[in-house]
Design a protein around this motif. Structure first.
Motif, PDB file in Angstrom:
ATOM      1  N   TYR A  62       0.779  -1.228   0.000  1.00 23.96           N
ATOM      2  CA  TYR A  62       0.000   0.000   0.000  1.00 23.96           C
ATOM      3  C   TYR A  62       0.815   1.285   0.000  1.00 23.96           C
ATOM      4  CZ  TYR A  62      -3.377  -3.563   1.337  1.00 23.96           C
ATOM      5  OH  TYR A  62      -4.144  -4.694   1.380  1.00 23.96           O
ATOM      6  N   THR A  63       2.054   1.212  -0.429  1.00 27.76           N
ATOM      7  CA  THR A  63       2.873   2.417  -0.556  1.00 27.76           C
ATOM      8  C   THR A  63       3.667   2.331  -1.851  1.00 27.76           C
ATOM      9  OG1 THR A  63       4.702   1.424   0.686  1.00 27.76           O
ATOM     10  CG2 THR A  63       3.061   2.670   1.951  1.00 27.76           C
ATOM     11  N   MET A  64       4.562   3.272  -2.056  1.00 22.77           N
ATOM     12  CA  MET A  64       5.312   3.331  -3.313  1.00 22.77           C
ATOM     13  C   MET A  64       6.383   2.252  -3.427  1.00 22.77           C
ATOM     14  SD  MET A  64       4.074   5.493  -5.448  1.00 22.77           S
ATOM     15  CE  MET A  64       5.400   5.803  -6.615  1.00 22.77           C
ATOM     16  N   THR A  65       6.517   1.395  -2.431  1.00 20.44           N
ATOM     17  CA  THR A  65       7.384   0.216  -2.580  1.00 20.44           C
ATOM     18  C   THR A  65       6.559  -1.026  -2.910  1.00 20.44           C
ATOM     19  OG1 THR A  65       7.363  -0.030  -0.161  1.00 20.44           O
ATOM     20  CG2 THR A  65       9.308   1.000  -1.155  1.00 20.44           C
ATOM     21  N   ARG A  66       5.282  -0.862  -3.222  1.00 20.04           N
ATOM     22  CA  ARG A  66       4.422  -1.968  -3.640  1.00 20.04           C
ATOM     23  C   ARG A  66       5.104  -2.767  -4.751  1.00 20.04           C
ATOM     24  NH1 ARG A  66      -1.006  -3.639  -4.055  1.00 20.04           N
ATOM     25  NH2 ARG A  66      -1.551  -4.536  -6.087  1.00 20.04           N
ATOM     26  N   GLY A  67       5.057  -4.088  -4.627  1.00 14.90           N
ATOM     27  CA  GLY A  67       5.614  -4.945  -5.667  1.00 14.90           C
ATOM     28  C   GLY A  67       7.116  -5.143  -5.570  1.00 14.90           C
ATOM     29  N   ILE A  68       7.723  -4.678  -4.493  1.00 12.20           N
ATOM     30  CA  ILE A  68       9.158  -4.854  -4.318  1.00 12.20           C
ATOM     31  C   ILE A  68       9.493  -6.350  -4.318  1.00 12.20           C
ATOM     32  CG2 ILE A  68       8.977  -4.865  -1.806  1.00 12.20           C
ATOM     33  CD1 ILE A  68      11.589  -3.326  -1.644  1.00 12.20           C
ATOM     34  N   ASN A  69      10.656  -6.705  -4.833  1.00  9.92           N
ATOM     35  CA  ASN A  69      11.092  -8.100  -4.806  1.00  9.92           C
ATOM     36  C   ASN A  69      11.018  -8.646  -3.380  1.00  9.92           C
ATOM     37  OD1 ASN A  69      13.640  -9.947  -4.153  1.00  9.92           O
ATOM     38  ND2 ASN A  69      13.033 -10.367  -6.258  1.00  9.92           N
ATOM     39  N   VAL A 217       2.426  -3.290 -18.616  1.00  9.06           N
ATOM     40  CA  VAL A 217       1.214  -3.144 -17.813  1.00  9.06           C
ATOM     41  C   VAL A 217       1.522  -3.647 -16.408  1.00  9.06           C
ATOM     42  CG1 VAL A 217      -1.213  -3.778 -17.572  1.00  9.06           C
ATOM     43  CG2 VAL A 217      -0.217  -3.519 -19.858  1.00  9.06           C
ATOM     44  N   GLY A 218       1.360  -2.793 -15.411  1.00 16.74           N
ATOM     45  CA  GLY A 218       1.703  -3.198 -14.055  1.00 16.74           C
ATOM     46  C   GLY A 218       0.969  -2.399 -13.009  1.00 16.74           C
ATOM     47  N   ASP A 219       1.111  -2.821 -11.761  1.00 18.35           N
ATOM     48  CA  ASP A 219       0.408  -2.191 -10.648  1.00 18.35           C
ATOM     49  C   ASP A 219       1.346  -1.561  -9.637  1.00 18.35           C
ATOM     50  OD1 ASP A 219       0.429  -4.411  -8.047  1.00 18.35           O
ATOM     51  OD2 ASP A 219       1.066  -5.072 -10.022  1.00 18.35           O
ATOM     52  N   ALA A 220       2.654  -1.677  -9.853  1.00 23.23           N
ATOM     53  CA  ALA A 220       3.614  -1.250  -8.831  1.00 23.23           C
ATOM     54  C   ALA A 220       4.668  -0.309  -9.408  1.00 23.23           C
ATOM     55  CB  ALA A 220       4.289  -2.478  -8.221  1.00 23.23           C
ATOM     56  N   PRO A 221       5.279   0.520  -8.553  1.00 21.40           N
ATOM     57  CA  PRO A 221       6.335   1.418  -9.015  1.00 21.40           C
ATOM     58  C   PRO A 221       7.480   0.699  -9.723  1.00 21.40           C
ATOM     59  CG  PRO A 221       5.597   2.082  -6.858  1.00 21.40           C
ATOM     60  CD  PRO A 221       4.910   0.781  -7.149  1.00 21.40           C
ATOM     61  N   TYR A 266      -1.000  11.449 -22.568  1.00 25.10           N
ATOM     62  CA  TYR A 266      -1.736  10.301 -22.034  1.00 25.10           C
ATOM     63  C   TYR A 266      -0.874   9.549 -21.028  1.00 25.10           C
ATOM     64  CZ  TYR A 266      -4.451   5.955 -21.916  1.00 25.10           C
ATOM     65  OH  TYR A 266      -5.181   4.860 -21.511  1.00 25.10           O
ATOM     66  N   GLN A 267       0.405   9.358 -21.347  1.00 29.03           N
ATOM     67  CA  GLN A 267       1.319   8.679 -20.434  1.00 29.03           C
ATOM     68  C   GLN A 267       1.451   9.454 -19.127  1.00 29.03           C
ATOM     69  OE1 GLN A 267       4.128   5.602 -20.774  1.00 29.03           O
ATOM     70  NE2 GLN A 267       2.759   6.012 -19.053  1.00 29.03           N
ATOM     71  N   GLU A 268       1.577  10.760 -19.212  1.00 24.08           N
ATOM     72  CA  GLU A 268       1.687  11.588 -18.013  1.00 24.08           C
ATOM     73  C   GLU A 268       0.423  11.525 -17.166  1.00 24.08           C
ATOM     74  OE1 GLU A 268       2.695  15.442 -19.416  1.00 24.08           O
ATOM     75  OE2 GLU A 268       4.712  14.870 -20.082  1.00 24.08           O
ATOM     76  N   GLU A 269      -0.740  11.505 -17.826  1.00 24.94           N
ATOM     77  CA  GLU A 269      -2.007  11.395 -17.107  1.00 24.94           C
ATOM     78  C   GLU A 269      -2.084  10.077 -16.336  1.00 24.94           C
ATOM     79  OE1 GLU A 269      -6.747  10.669 -18.080  1.00 24.94           O
ATOM     80  OE2 GLU A 269      -5.385  11.298 -19.688  1.00 24.94           O
ATOM     81  N   LYS A 270      -1.677   8.982 -16.989  1.00 30.43           N
ATOM     82  CA  LYS A 270      -1.710   7.664 -16.349  1.00 30.43           C
ATOM     83  C   LYS A 270      -0.715   7.602 -15.178  1.00 30.43           C
ATOM     84  CE  LYS A 270      -4.769   6.778 -17.798  1.00 30.43           C
ATOM     85  NZ  LYS A 270      -6.034   6.202 -17.273  1.00 30.43           N
ATOM     86  N   GLN A 271       0.454   8.180 -15.354  1.00 22.83           N
ATOM     87  CA  GLN A 271       1.455   8.187 -14.296  1.00 22.83           C
ATOM     88  C   GLN A 271       0.961   8.982 -13.086  1.00 22.83           C
ATOM     89  OE1 GLN A 271       4.254   6.596 -14.000  1.00 22.83           O
ATOM     90  NE2 GLN A 271       5.344   6.375 -15.931  1.00 22.83           N
TER      91      GLN A 271
END
Length: 297
Positions: A62-69, A217-221, A266-271
């Motif tokens: 639930y933070t910007m390290t989501r999906g970390i190894n 396509v991904g869900d994590a930083p 569009y890329q900036e909007e998604k980011q």
């Protein structure tokens, strides 16, 4: 399914898709039921269980390290435990391996242990193996794809090669995707045993794809960073808005890629949506939002 060396491009466009938390609704359940509890058990941290589990989920979900190894997340968590609660013997060795290793996987750790039988390295491997066993025991119906994933991939596969690029265990990803018929829309599966997501995308680009025709396509930083490192596009699957994200992907994003309309705006909007969504909630251990404050990251 071919290996990375055997794989050959068949279309002009390439879409790389992460698995856990992106295509498959498996990330929360794996961390809450498997990763965190196995950590408490392996290092006997029962005295501080609630606080550590809550922090583990913050780091990994639930933070910007989501999906970390998994090993990077483990080292980060154990350093905090060592600093705040109790001594973790050999943590500096695990941290050093995480920082310097080219491949953060069970196989790589086995090789590291053969050269340095450090207790923390051994316990990290034991923890990882217990996590994999716990994940295997999760009921199949608790590991489902998000709504709309199958339809989105089926549509996108008409115009692009589809590659799973995941930092999860290969066998687990293969089993989950096969169970729900998603592998028929996939050309190759690349998991943690191959290397980092950035490495995998870089190797795929060597197959002859133009960077402008490649989308991650991904869900994590980490997914966004892997795309940025290779100069390819990124499309986020937003946490708690996965259904809507996959619907947009099916209805417009895949076509934008094919038509060369994945513009900077569009890329900036998604980011922006991606960063703000991950910064918006503070969560309890069970995932219940307790406050919604948008953070500017």
């Amino acid at each position: 399914m071919p290996s990375l060396d055997e794989y050959q491009r068949t279309k002009d466009y390439l879409i790389c898709v992460d698995s856990d938390g992106c295509a498959m609704d498996t990330m929360d359940i794996k961390h809450i039921r498997c990763f965190g509890p196995c950590l408490i058990e392996e290092w006997e941290l029962f005295r501080w269980e609630h606080t550590i589990l809550e922090r583990w989920n913050e780091i990994n979900l639930y933070t910007m390290t989501r999906g970390i190894n998994r090993y990077a997340g483990l080292a980060k968590m154990l350093r905090e435990v060592d600093h705040t609660f109790t001594r973790i013997e050999g943590i500096h060795v695990l941290s050093d391996w995480v920082e310097k290793s080219d491949e953060l996987s069970n196989g790589s750790l086995v090789r590291a242990i053969s050269g340095n039988p450090n207790i923390c390295l051994k316990k990290a491997l034991s923890w990882s193996e217990k996590v994999n066993q716990a994940i295997d025991l999760l009921p199949p119906l608790d590991k489902r794809p998000f709504e709309g994933v199958g339809e989105a991939l089926e549509y996108a596969h008409q115009i692009a090669d589809i590659v799973i690029v995941s930092s999860a265990n290969f066998k687990a990803v293969e089993k989950e995707w096969k169970l729900y018929g998603l592998l028929e829309h996939v050309d190759i599966l690349l998991a943690q045993d191959v290397g980092s997501k950035a490495f995998c995308i870089g190797e795929l680009l060597k197959k002859g794809y133009d960077k402008e025709n490649v989308l991650m396509v991904g869900d994590a930083p980490g997914d966004a960073a892997a795309a940025e490192k290779n100069g390819v596009h990124f499309y986020p699957i937003l946490v708690r808005h996965e259904k809507e994200s996959w619907r947009e992907f099916r209805e417009s994003t895949a076509d934008r890629l094919q038509k060369g309309e994945y513009s900077d705006s569009y890329q900036e909007e998604k980011q922006k949506q991606f960063r703000e969504n991950l910064g918006c909630f503070k969560w309890y251990l069970d995932g219940t939002p307790i406050v919604a404050i948008v953070s500017k990251i």
